[in-house]
Design a protein around this motif. Structure first.
Motif, short mmCIF file in Angstrom:
data_model
loop_
_atom_site.label_atom_id
_atom_site.label_comp_id
_atom_site.label_asym_id
_atom_site.label_seq_id
_atom_site.Cartn_x
_atom_site.Cartn_y
_atom_site.Cartn_z
N TYR A 162 32.24 40.89 40.70
CA TYR A 162 32.14 42.03 41.51
C TYR A 162 33.38 42.38 42.28
O TYR A 162 34.30 41.32 42.50
CB TYR A 162 30.86 41.83 42.48
CG TYR A 162 31.07 40.86 43.45
CD1 TYR A 162 31.62 41.13 44.75
CD2 TYR A 162 30.52 39.48 43.33
CE1 TYR A 162 31.76 39.95 45.61
CE2 TYR A 162 30.64 38.43 44.16
CZ TYR A 162 31.52 38.73 45.28
OH TYR A 162 31.40 37.75 46.29
N GLU A 163 33.61 43.64 42.85
CA GLU A 163 34.71 43.84 43.43
C GLU A 163 34.70 43.83 44.98
O GLU A 163 33.36 44.56 45.52
CB GLU A 163 35.34 45.24 42.98
CG GLU A 163 36.42 45.79 43.70
CD GLU A 163 36.71 47.18 43.31
OE1 GLU A 163 37.76 47.91 43.85
OE2 GLU A 163 35.84 47.93 42.47
N ASP A 164 35.52 43.58 45.90
CA ASP A 164 35.30 43.43 47.34
C ASP A 164 36.54 44.27 47.76
O ASP A 164 37.48 43.66 47.74
CB ASP A 164 35.27 42.26 47.99
CG ASP A 164 35.00 42.26 49.47
OD1 ASP A 164 34.01 42.99 49.79
OD2 ASP A 164 35.97 41.53 49.99
N THR B 226 38.55 33.82 42.91
CA THR B 226 38.81 35.18 43.38
C THR B 226 40.29 35.42 43.29
O THR B 226 41.19 34.56 42.70
CB THR B 226 38.49 35.09 45.10
OG1 THR B 226 38.90 36.34 45.62
CG2 THR B 226 39.33 33.95 45.76
N THR B 227 40.83 36.65 43.30
CA THR B 227 42.07 36.91 43.14
C THR B 227 42.83 36.94 44.48
O THR B 227 43.85 36.98 44.61
CB THR B 227 42.22 38.39 42.63
OG1 THR B 227 41.34 39.05 43.59
CG2 THR B 227 41.74 38.53 41.45
N PRO C 102 44.45 31.40 44.03
CA PRO C 102 43.86 32.56 43.54
C PRO C 102 43.70 32.14 41.89
O PRO C 102 44.47 31.59 41.27
CB PRO C 102 44.98 33.57 43.74
CG PRO C 102 45.66 33.21 44.94
CD PRO C 102 45.61 31.68 45.01
N ASP C 103 42.41 32.97 41.44
CA ASP C 103 42.47 32.89 40.04
C ASP C 103 41.93 31.49 39.39
O ASP C 103 42.18 31.10 38.31
CB ASP C 103 43.53 33.45 39.10
CG ASP C 103 43.53 34.87 39.45
OD1 ASP C 103 42.62 35.42 39.61
OD2 ASP C 103 44.84 35.19 39.68
N SER D 93 39.90 42.45 46.59
CA SER D 93 39.79 41.22 45.84
C SER D 93 38.85 41.39 44.54
O SER D 93 37.79 42.25 44.83
CB SER D 93 39.30 39.91 46.34
OG SER D 93 38.06 39.96 47.00
N TRP D 94 38.97 40.65 43.64
CA TRP D 94 37.87 40.53 42.69
C TRP D 94 37.30 39.24 42.50
O TRP D 94 38.07 38.27 42.80
CB TRP D 94 38.30 40.97 41.08
CG TRP D 94 38.20 42.42 40.76
CD1 TRP D 94 39.31 43.30 40.94
CD2 TRP D 94 37.30 43.14 40.32
NE1 TRP D 94 38.86 44.43 40.40
CE2 TRP D 94 37.70 44.45 39.98
CE3 TRP D 94 35.99 42.93 40.08
CZ2 TRP D 94 36.82 45.41 39.98
CZ3 TRP D 94 34.97 43.90 39.68
CH2 TRP D 94 35.66 45.11 39.35
N ILE D 95 36.09 39.01 42.50
CA ILE D 95 35.19 37.56 42.52
C ILE D 95 34.44 37.58 41.21
O ILE D 95 33.81 38.51 40.99
CB ILE D 95 34.39 37.66 43.93
CG1 ILE D 95 35.40 37.71 45.18
CG2 ILE D 95 33.79 36.17 43.87
CD1 ILE D 95 35.40 39.19 45.74
#
Length: 580
Positions: free
Chosen positions: A386-388, A422-423, A479-480, A532-534
């Motif tokens: 999902y996108e935050d 997460t990014t 990240p990632d 961020s993308w999670i």
């Protein structure tokens, strides 16, 4: 109220009301209102301490459901107790209302004052020398702090609905700042003059340096009320807000305020309702675990209590009659734990210990396509993302069980293990549990929180059903990279019926619509301003799992088929049943 073998103090007196000042150390007088029987005799005293508007605590008012305007009316009905042979005294804390001095936000000096007030009350001509403490929320928290000091005249406490860890229960859920609560709550403190802890304990130099760090924090400065407090750190309630912001880790500021529950020797009643999962409920179960004094615990329907508080007047009178008047009301003969079962036909469970001994924690695994099931993961199931993004979308993902096929009762603490990436270098986890009816309508049951950079688990202090984080440092996430996150879901209870489902929602924000005012209290946390993308991983190597406390039902689990027997498919006609 009376029973076959007992009765409570009868309604026998008219009431005298007096406004007085009570002297405490440092030349400070505390403003108090006394409600006592219109009689020259001596009576036990019930004390309540708060930091709100004094008139609100005793103004005759038709009770209404909890809302923002009346939330601070927590003292109970003083006329109820006075009519039945008690003196009820309601006191404003130092530095609030008409009391002198400066407020320490439940600090040691505030507690010292109450200990002195109790000794003063025990000496008055209308007092028997026995004192109890009563009230919800602020009153309850203050009572637990004082009970940990065990003043000689304090003989009983009735203190439900009171958090016991200022950091974890009130201001930093899972290490995430409850920014709406700190700003709204502090605005209700009556005429408050706050003595800031951070400036005094850190010194001007370090205090100023940390303020500059706050000014550089984009997440904090995005909230107008927090930015305003930082800009004027000495005005009104702002020193309290700034103290909270300058102490984002668990440490001395919070330790000074948390009661030593293991030291409590005063008989005490604890409790709350299933709806206050975002403030009081976890602390009440913590108190039950650590307090060894005579104690009771109740948890009622998820509706809190009306304001002004009156629902527990009769029950508290049974407690005070026993300890303050030597009137055996039979209260101690009843089960020490009494728990209401939402979703039932008004059932209560009685128990001797917590967690309930019949509890079994059932693992429900997060699967692809939003499935939540007892079935373990298949190979290479992958992840759900999902996108935050404050500029675009604060998303969420959900995992839902198949419809239940038998009545199932969930009651207690739940835990969640997530394997997530997460990014960003930070990840805020808001995990909410929902009840889904057969028609698809949803209602929230409870929630859990965790700041990913504060994910370190203290194994020595953890239990299989309750994770302990020290929250004493931050370790940014790479990240990632997949990280394992373990978090608690606040205690809940629900009776599920065939056809209903449970849903777990994972997000990095808590902006979903609040179904009740109590749901609103659990929302309003500080959110990330960095997009961020999670991704939440769920496969054999990354078994993201929700563990639910089942005390009844679900013996054979849910059915991926939906629990509906398959109908025979069309096929060749059989000439004889023997051919089957």
């Amino acid at each position: 109220m009376f029973g076959p073998g007992w009765s409570l103090s009868p309604r026998a007196y008219r009431v005298v009301r007096e406004r007085i000042s009570i002297p405490v150390s440092g030349g400070v007088d505390l403003a108090a209102t006394v409600f006592r029987p219109d009689d020259d005799g001596q009576f036990p005293v019930i004390l309540g301490v708060h930091a709100y508007d004094g008139a609100m605590q005793s103004t005759p008012s038709m009770p209404q459901a909890l809302q923002g305007a009346n939330a601070q009316a927590e003292a109970g009905d003083p006329r109820f107790y006075a009519r039945r042979g008690y003196v009820h005294v309601i006191v404003n804390a130092r530095g609030t209302g008409g009391s002198g001095g400066t407020y320490q936000h439940y600090g040691p000096r505030d507690v010292d004052d109450v200990v002195e007030v109790i000794a003063w009350l025990a000496r008055q001509r209308w007092s028997t020398g026995r004192v109890g403490m009563f009230g919800m929320s602020y009153f309850s928290v203050a009572a637990k702090q004082v009970a940990a000091r065990n003043p000689e005249a304090l003989k009983a406490v009735f203190a439900p609905y009171g958090y016991t860890d200022f950091y974890r229960d009130k201001f930093f859920h899972g290490g995430i700042l409850a920014r709406s609560f700190v700003t709204s709550w502090s605005s209700h403190l009556a005429g408050v003059r706050v003595e800031g802890w951070s400036r005094r304990n850190l010194g001007d130099g370090e205090f100023g340096r940390r303020l500059e760090e706050l000014r550089a924090d984009a997440d904090i400065m995005a909230v107008a009320q927090l930015a305003a407090a930082i800009a004027a750190p000495d005005e009104g309630p702002n020193p309290l807000i700034v103290d909270v912001l300058l102490n984002p880790l668990d440490g001395p500021y919070w330790a000074e305020r948390n009661p030593d529950l293991s030291a409590v020797q005063v008989p005490i009643v604890l409790g709350g309702c299933w709806g206050m999962y975002g403030l009081h409920l976890p602390g009440e179960f913590r108190a039950w675990e650590r307090i060894t004094a005579p104690k009771k615990l109740f948890v009622g329907p998820p509706i809190y209590v009306d304001r002004p508080v009156y629902q527990y007047a009769q029950e508290s009178l049974r407690w005070f009659d026993h300890w303050l008047k030597d009137n055996d009301t039979g209260y101690l003969d009843e089960a020490p734990i009494q728990l209401f079962l939402p979703g039932s036909d008004g059932e209560w469970i009685e128990a001797e210990q917590w967690p309930l001994p019949q509890t079994r924690w059932q693992s429900f695994y997060l699967h692809r396509d939003g499935l939540l099931s007892e079935h373990e993961h298949w190979p290479h199931e992958g992840a759900t993302s999902y996108e935050d993004n404050t500029f675009n979308k604060r998303g969420a993902i959900t995992f839902t069980t198949p419809p239940l096929v038998e009545r199932t009762t969930i009651l207690g603490h739940a835990t969640l293990t997530l394997h997530a990436a997460t990014t960003d270098d930070e990840l805020l986890v808001f995990a909410s549990m929902w009840l889904v009816d057969a028609d698809g309508s949803r209602s929230m049951l409870t929630r859990g929180w965790l700041r990913g950079s504060m994910r370190t688990v203290n194994r020595e202090l953890s239990k299989p059903w309750l994770v302990h984080h020290d929250f004493t440092d931050r370790k940014p996430l790479e990240p990632d990279t997949i990280h394992e996150l373990e978090l608690n879901i606040a205690p809940t209870a629900i009776v599920l019926h065939p056809g209903q489902r449970l849903e777990l929602q994972i997000s990095s924000s808590d902006e979903d619509d609040a179904g009740t005012f109590m749901d609103l209290i659990s929302q309003g946390h500080l959110l990330r301003q960095s997009p961020s993308w999670i991704s939440v991983y769920h496969d054999e190597d990354h078994p993201s799992t929700l563990r639910l406390p089942v005390i009844e039902g679900n013996r054979i689990g849910t059915y991926l088929s939906g629990g509906v027997p398959a109908r025979p498919s069309a096929g060749p006609v059989r000439s004889s049943t023997n051919e089957w």
